[in-house]
Design a protein around this motif. Structure first.
Motif, PDB file in Angstrom:
ATOM      1  N   GLY A 159      54.305  24.298  12.476  1.00 44.16           N
ATOM      2  CA  GLY A 159      53.011  23.649  12.656  1.00 44.16           C
ATOM      3  C   GLY A 159      51.871  24.338  11.968  1.00 44.16           C
ATOM      4  N   GLY A 160      52.179  25.223  11.065  1.00 47.23           N
ATOM      5  CA  GLY A 160      51.133  25.904  10.308  1.00 47.23           C
ATOM      6  C   GLY A 160      50.505  27.094  11.015  1.00 47.23           C
ATOM      7  N   THR A 161      50.793  27.279  12.313  1.00 47.34           N
ATOM      8  CA  THR A 161      50.109  28.347  13.051  1.00 47.34           C
ATOM      9  C   THR A 161      51.030  29.207  13.910  1.00 47.34           C
ATOM     10  N   VAL A 162      52.263  28.774  14.163  1.00 50.41           N
ATOM     11  CA  VAL A 162      53.135  29.496  15.092  1.00 50.41           C
ATOM     12  C   VAL A 162      54.205  30.264  14.309  1.00 50.41           C
ATOM     13  N   PRO A 163      54.096  31.595  14.222  1.00 49.27           N
ATOM     14  CA  PRO A 163      55.055  32.376  13.441  1.00 49.27           C
ATOM     15  C   PRO A 163      56.324  32.676  14.251  1.00 49.27           C
ATOM     16  N   ALA A 164      57.448  32.089  13.847  1.00 52.51           N
ATOM     17  CA  ALA A 164      58.714  32.323  14.547  1.00 52.51           C
ATOM     18  C   ALA A 164      59.503  33.462  13.929  1.00 52.51           C
ATOM     19  N   VAL A 165      59.377  33.633  12.613  1.00 48.35           N
ATOM     20  CA  VAL A 165      59.998  34.751  11.897  1.00 48.35           C
ATOM     21  C   VAL A 165      58.914  35.381  11.051  1.00 48.35           C
ATOM     22  N   ARG A 166      58.808  36.716  11.115  1.00 48.37           N
ATOM     23  CA  ARG A 166      57.665  37.386  10.493  1.00 48.37           C
ATOM     24  C   ARG A 166      58.126  38.533   9.584  1.00 48.37           C
ATOM     25  N   GLY A 167      58.259  38.238   8.303  1.00 49.50           N
ATOM     26  CA  GLY A 167      58.528  39.296   7.334  1.00 49.50           C
ATOM     27  C   GLY A 167      59.873  39.973   7.493  1.00 49.50           C
ATOM     28  N   VAL A 168      60.953  39.204   7.589  1.00 41.67           N
ATOM     29  CA  VAL A 168      62.289  39.776   7.799  1.00 41.67           C
ATOM     30  C   VAL A 168      62.951  40.075   6.455  1.00 41.67           C
ATOM     31  N   ASP A 169      63.562  41.253   6.356  1.00 38.06           N
ATOM     32  CA  ASP A 169      64.381  41.647   5.204  1.00 38.06           C
ATOM     33  C   ASP A 169      65.804  41.899   5.694  1.00 38.06           C
ATOM     34  N   LEU A 170      66.785  41.313   5.003  1.00 33.54           N
ATOM     35  CA  LEU A 170      68.194  41.510   5.334  1.00 33.54           C
ATOM     36  C   LEU A 170      68.991  41.649   4.053  1.00 33.54           C
ATOM     37  N   ARG A 171      70.164  42.277   4.181  1.00 36.06           N
ATOM     38  CA  ARG A 171      71.060  42.439   3.035  1.00 36.06           C
ATOM     39  C   ARG A 171      72.499  42.383   3.547  1.00 36.06           C
ATOM     40  N   VAL A 172      73.322  41.542   2.928  1.00 38.50           N
ATOM     41  CA  VAL A 172      74.726  41.415   3.317  1.00 38.50           C
ATOM     42  C   VAL A 172      75.590  41.450   2.069  1.00 38.50           C
ATOM     43  N   GLU A 173      76.589  42.334   2.068  1.00 42.28           N
ATOM     44  CA  GLU A 173      77.551  42.410   0.978  1.00 42.28           C
ATOM     45  C   GLU A 173      78.789  41.593   1.329  1.00 42.28           C
ATOM     46  N   ALA A 174      79.582  41.232   0.329  1.00 44.12           N
ATOM     47  CA  ALA A 174      80.846  40.542   0.577  1.00 44.12           C
ATOM     48  C   ALA A 174      81.734  41.425   1.446  1.00 44.12           C
ATOM     49  N   GLY A 175      82.299  40.837   2.486  1.00 39.37           N
ATOM     50  CA  GLY A 175      83.158  41.587   3.392  1.00 39.37           C
ATOM     51  C   GLY A 175      82.426  42.362   4.461  1.00 39.37           C
ATOM     52  N   GLN A 176      81.095  42.332   4.450  1.00 33.96           N
ATOM     53  CA  GLN A 176      80.303  43.053   5.446  1.00 33.96           C
ATOM     54  C   GLN A 176      79.974  42.140   6.617  1.00 33.96           C
TER      55      GLN A 176
END
Length: 351
Positions: free
Chosen positions: A38-55
């Motif tokens: 809705g333009g105002t409700v932050p559900a996810v805020r600046g997430v960084d993730l990393r996944v390798e094959a088999g991880q």
């Protein structure tokens, strides 16, 4: 929080560092992802993730912390009211900039998802074999209906169900069987990444253990990446290589899964760990302890560190100063001003 499962607590163990670039791009890399409703409700805020094959990456947190929103965002399955910014790089290609035709080709074939609640995810008026065959026919122009149905039977056997169950309707299967059907469907097009959103919700502990071992075996056999989402830190520690703990839409701690479970550096991670019993550990024979209060409303986040209203070790500065992830020793990071101090005594973490 209340304990709903009982799991033997794992001991801390070393884990290879999969968080640093190593030549080829990772299978999945999420950079500064934000999701706003809705333009105002932050559900996810600046997430960084990393996944390798088999991880196997676990994402933990209470309901309302943004886990499922994050899972759906990875394949752009959120409603039109959600605004996504940042980057979601799948094999180096940004999912957020894909045109519709390319995105449709990537879903199921490049990455697939095991949705939370199999009964609500399966179509009640179609046989499960037809539902497994559908993505095969959509993504393989050379596949015939007969070949797709045969492949559906093979996939059912791969997840521990007789091929004959392809003729069953969802209501004719138990909860564990329906979850196996969802896993078979996720494997139908040989994806390189599987996102499992609470794959053992509402299952008893015996079936839960079977499903978890099945997922582990399939990931190992097919060398796919796995993101497993759960509120149960103990299950993730026993299943995954690395663990990210989310609170109020952000990752507040990350590191090798068993280390985070055994000795979390963020007070919220310690509270999650303390909410589950550790059977067989004489040093931890105590009743699980809950954490008072609830995660904050995303539309009215508190100032400073969003966890400070519930934190048993909060300082005065925590009410005004937000905390970013910082190094917490080894391959671990935590978003807490006390991260450089010795881990707080367990008795304080949930009082």
């Amino acid at each position: 929080m209340t304990a709903t499962t009982t799991t033997t607590g794992p001991e801390p163990s070393a884990s290879p560092d999969l968080s640093k670039p190593v030549g080829d791009p990772p299978l999945l890399e999420v950079r500064n992802l934000t999701v706003t409703y809705g333009g105002t409700v932050p559900a996810v805020r600046g997430v960084d993730l990393r996944v390798e094959a088999g991880q196997k990456l676990g994402i933990a947190g209470e309901s309302g912390c943004g886990k499922s929103t994050l899972a759906l965002a990875l394949l752009r399955l959120l409603p039109a009211t959600a605004k996504l910014t940042g980057e979601i790089l799948l094999d180096g290609e940004d999912v957020l900039t894909m045109k519709w035709g390319r995105l449709r080709a990537v879903r199921w074939a490049g990455a697939s998802i095991v949705f939370q609640g199999a009964m609500h995810s399966l179509n009640a008026v179609h046989r499960v074999g037809d539902q497994i065959a559908e993505p095969i026919l959509l993504h393989n122009a050379k596949a015939t209906p007969a070949a797709a149905r045969k492949r559906a039977g093979e996939l059912l056997e791969q997840v521990g169900l007789p091929a004959a169950r392809a003729q069953a309707y969802p209501h004719e299967l138990s909860g564990g069987q329906r979850q196996r059907v969802m896993i078979a469907m996720a494997l139908a097009c040989d994806p390189r990444l599987i996102v499992a959103d609470e794959p053992t919700t509402a299952l008893d502990v015996m079936i839960q253990a079977q499903i978890l071992r099945l997922i582990e075996r399939l990931v190992a056999d097919q060398d796919v990446g796995l993101i497993m989402i759960s509120h149960d830190l103990a299950v993730l520690a026993d299943t995954c290589d690395r663990l990210s703990v989310m609170y109020a839409g952000r990752v507040v701690e990350e590191g090798p899964a068993r280390q985070v479970y055994a000795e979390a550096r963020h007070p919220y991670g310690r509270a999650l760990s303390a909410a589950f019993p550790r059977i067989g550990d004489p040093a931890s024979r105590r009743a699980p302890r809950g954490l008072p209060g609830d995660p904050p409303d995303p539309a009215a986040l508190p100032g400073g560190c969003t966890f400070h209203p519930r934190c048993p070790v909060a300082l005065d500065s925590c009410a005004t100063e937000d905390q970013e992830l910082r190094e917490a020793g080894g391959e671990r990071r935590a978003a807490c001003v006390l991260v450089d101090a010795p881990a707080a005594d367990d008795s304080r973490s949930t009082s």
